[in-house]
Motif scaffolding. Structure first.
Motif, PDB file in Angstrom:
ATOM      1  N   PHE A 176      57.697  -8.552 -54.510  1.00 57.05           N
ATOM      2  CA  PHE A 176      58.241  -7.970 -53.285  1.00 57.05           C
ATOM      3  C   PHE A 176      58.677  -6.524 -53.459  1.00 57.05           C
ATOM      4  CE2 PHE A 176      58.814 -12.531 -52.610  1.00 57.05           C
ATOM      5  CZ  PHE A 176      58.221 -12.664 -51.379  1.00 57.05           C
ATOM      6  N   VAL A 177      58.946  -6.120 -54.685  1.00 54.87           N
ATOM      7  CA  VAL A 177      59.436  -4.770 -54.930  1.00 54.87           C
ATOM      8  C   VAL A 177      58.289  -3.803 -55.186  1.00 54.87           C
ATOM      9  CG1 VAL A 177      60.923  -3.370 -56.389  1.00 54.87           C
ATOM     10  CG2 VAL A 177      61.559  -5.715 -55.846  1.00 54.87           C
ATOM     11  N   PRO A 209      64.297  -1.408 -50.138  1.00 50.48           N
ATOM     12  CA  PRO A 209      64.704  -0.014 -50.329  1.00 50.48           C
ATOM     13  C   PRO A 209      64.557   0.426 -51.781  1.00 50.48           C
ATOM     14  CG  PRO A 209      66.629  -1.415 -50.263  1.00 50.48           C
ATOM     15  CD  PRO A 209      65.446  -2.316 -49.986  1.00 50.48           C
ATOM     16  N   VAL A 210      64.455   1.718 -51.981  1.00 50.16           N
ATOM     17  CA  VAL A 210      64.466   2.264 -53.334  1.00 50.16           C
ATOM     18  C   VAL A 210      65.877   2.145 -53.889  1.00 50.16           C
ATOM     19  CG1 VAL A 210      64.319   4.388 -54.662  1.00 50.16           C
ATOM     20  CG2 VAL A 210      62.529   3.826 -53.051  1.00 50.16           C
ATOM     21  N   ASN A 256      58.879   3.476 -51.802  1.00 46.26           N
ATOM     22  CA  ASN A 256      58.949   4.415 -50.670  1.00 46.26           C
ATOM     23  C   ASN A 256      57.711   5.306 -50.612  1.00 46.26           C
ATOM     24  OD1 ASN A 256      61.295   3.483 -49.605  1.00 46.26           O
ATOM     25  ND2 ASN A 256      62.526   5.271 -50.059  1.00 46.26           N
ATOM     26  N   THR A 257      56.548   4.692 -50.527  1.00 41.27           N
ATOM     27  CA  THR A 257      55.294   5.443 -50.567  1.00 41.27           C
ATOM     28  C   THR A 257      54.532   5.385 -49.250  1.00 41.27           C
ATOM     29  OG1 THR A 257      54.170   3.488 -51.482  1.00 41.27           O
ATOM     30  CG2 THR A 257      55.018   5.095 -53.045  1.00 41.27           C
ATOM     31  N   LEU A 263      61.889   5.372 -45.149  1.00 43.31           N
ATOM     32  CA  LEU A 263      62.410   4.700 -43.962  1.00 43.31           C
ATOM     33  C   LEU A 263      63.173   3.418 -44.309  1.00 43.31           C
ATOM     34  CD1 LEU A 263      59.505   5.072 -41.368  1.00 43.31           C
ATOM     35  CD2 LEU A 263      61.583   6.409 -41.581  1.00 43.31           C
ATOM     36  N   GLU A 264      62.854   2.819 -45.469  1.00 41.28           N
ATOM     37  CA  GLU A 264      63.544   1.581 -45.858  1.00 41.28           C
ATOM     38  C   GLU A 264      64.923   1.863 -46.451  1.00 41.28           C
ATOM     39  OE1 GLU A 264      60.637   2.528 -47.132  1.00 41.28           O
ATOM     40  OE2 GLU A 264      59.104   1.172 -46.337  1.00 41.28           O
ATOM     41  N   GLY A 265      65.201   3.137 -46.729  1.00 39.96           N
ATOM     42  CA  GLY A 265      66.493   3.481 -47.322  1.00 39.96           C
ATOM     43  C   GLY A 265      66.365   3.744 -48.811  1.00 39.96           C
ATOM     44  N   SER A 266      67.294   4.510 -49.338  1.00 40.40           N
ATOM     45  CA  SER A 266      67.322   4.827 -50.763  1.00 40.40           C
ATOM     46  C   SER A 266      68.764   4.786 -51.237  1.00 40.40           C
ATOM     47  CB  SER A 266      66.710   6.213 -51.020  1.00 40.40           C
ATOM     48  OG  SER A 266      66.723   6.513 -52.396  1.00 40.40           O
ATOM     49  N   HIS A 267      69.017   4.085 -52.342  1.00 45.49           N
ATOM     50  CA  HIS A 267      70.380   3.888 -52.819  1.00 45.49           C
ATOM     51  C   HIS A 267      70.450   4.227 -54.304  1.00 45.49           C
ATOM     52  CE1 HIS A 267      71.398   1.623 -49.101  1.00 45.49           C
ATOM     53  NE2 HIS A 267      70.122   1.321 -49.170  1.00 45.49           N
ATOM     54  N   THR A 268      71.468   4.949 -54.676  1.00 41.33           N
ATOM     55  CA  THR A 268      71.663   5.333 -56.080  1.00 41.33           C
ATOM     56  C   THR A 268      72.979   4.750 -56.575  1.00 41.33           C
ATOM     57  OG1 THR A 268      70.439   7.398 -55.767  1.00 41.33           O
ATOM     58  CG2 THR A 268      71.886   7.254 -57.681  1.00 41.33           C
ATOM     59  N   PHE A 269      72.931   4.071 -57.720  1.00 40.08           N
ATOM     60  CA  PHE A 269      74.115   3.448 -58.313  1.00 40.08           C
ATOM     61  C   PHE A 269      74.389   4.099 -59.658  1.00 40.08           C
ATOM     62  CE2 PHE A 269      72.091   0.350 -55.561  1.00 40.08           C
ATOM     63  CZ  PHE A 269      73.150  -0.110 -54.805  1.00 40.08           C
TER      64      PHE A 269
END
Length: 239
Positions: free
Chosen positions: A112-113, A171-172, A186-187, A230-236
């Motif tokens: 899925f990723v 999301p990324v 995110n391509t 568009l799916e969002g991007s999150h950095t931890f």
């Protein structure tokens, strides 16, 4: 990938201390979670949703604990039709070519990723007329149009919707300084191009010589809609 215990917030078997970010004092010092276990009430809906898309480990340990592969299937179909018709001094011809390809050039091992879907479609229409102006003079007039589009999207079948994102999909997720691979691609991109052409060619035979001359005009229209992100991007961060 996370073990079953880690998915529930139980890091007691992990030598790395897990700190509670809500206990930071004025010097940014924090207190560890009791027993290195994160209470279930503190696990976000985001984490609960993402966890269900990762397979369980098939090897021991916290690192290098998953071995596998994700296939990259591809299927294509092509059709071609051509019709010729003679009418006195005219030889008319028309053709239609259609090509379709569906492929999944997947880029990892998580279904899925890392799943990427590519759909390529193209068609071409050509119409020509050969006219015998004189026994030694032949004119060919041709018009044609070629259309192509190649839609590439990541995880289109995942129904995850991150609040604030523009569309559902995985999301990324980037983990800075923790040695964990980035998740998601995110391509998404949707190119389109259409080419129109008109050409005329004359063939003239005189004596021992055959002369050929003519011209061609092309009009190319090209565009690309890039929607990566568009799916969002999150950095931890470990901080």
């Amino acid at each position: 990938v996370p073990t079953e215990a880690l998915r529930l917030g139980n890091f007691s078997a992990n030598p790395q201390v897990i700190y509670d970010p809500q206990t930071a004092d004025s010097n940014a010092g924090r207190q560890p979670f009791a027993g290195n276990i994160i209470p279930s009430s503190r696990i976000s809906n985001y984490a609960r949703t993402m966890n269900q898309y990762f397979p369980l480990p098939n090897a021991a340990g916290f690192a290098n604990n998953l071995t596998g592969s994700l296939p990259s299937p591809s299927e294509s179909k092509s059709y071609f039709v051509k019709i010729d018709q003679n009418l006195n001094r005219h030889k008319l011809a028309g053709s239609f070519r259609d090509f379709r390809e569906h492929s999944e050039p997947n880029q990892g091992i998580f279904p899925f990723v890392d799943n990427v879907v590519q759909d390529n479609k193209s068609y071409a229409i050509v119409i020509s007329d050969d006219i015998i102006l004189r026994p030694n003079l032949l004119n060919r007039f041709t018009i044609g149009v070629t259309r192509y589009k190649g839609d590439g999207s990541q995880t289109p079948g995942v129904g995850v919707y991150v609040p604030g994102a523009f569309e559902p999909g995985f999301p990324v997720s980037v983990f800075n300084g923790q040695g964990i691979t980035k998740l998601g691609q995110n391509t998404d991109r949707f190119p389109r191009n259409t080419n129109y052409d008109i050409q005329n060619a004359v063939s003239w035979t005189t004596g021992k010589h055959t002369l050929k001359f003519g011209g061609r005009i092309d009009l190319l229209r090209w565009s690309q809609w890039v929607t990566g992100g568009l799916e969002g991007s999150h950095t931890f961060s470990q901080f």
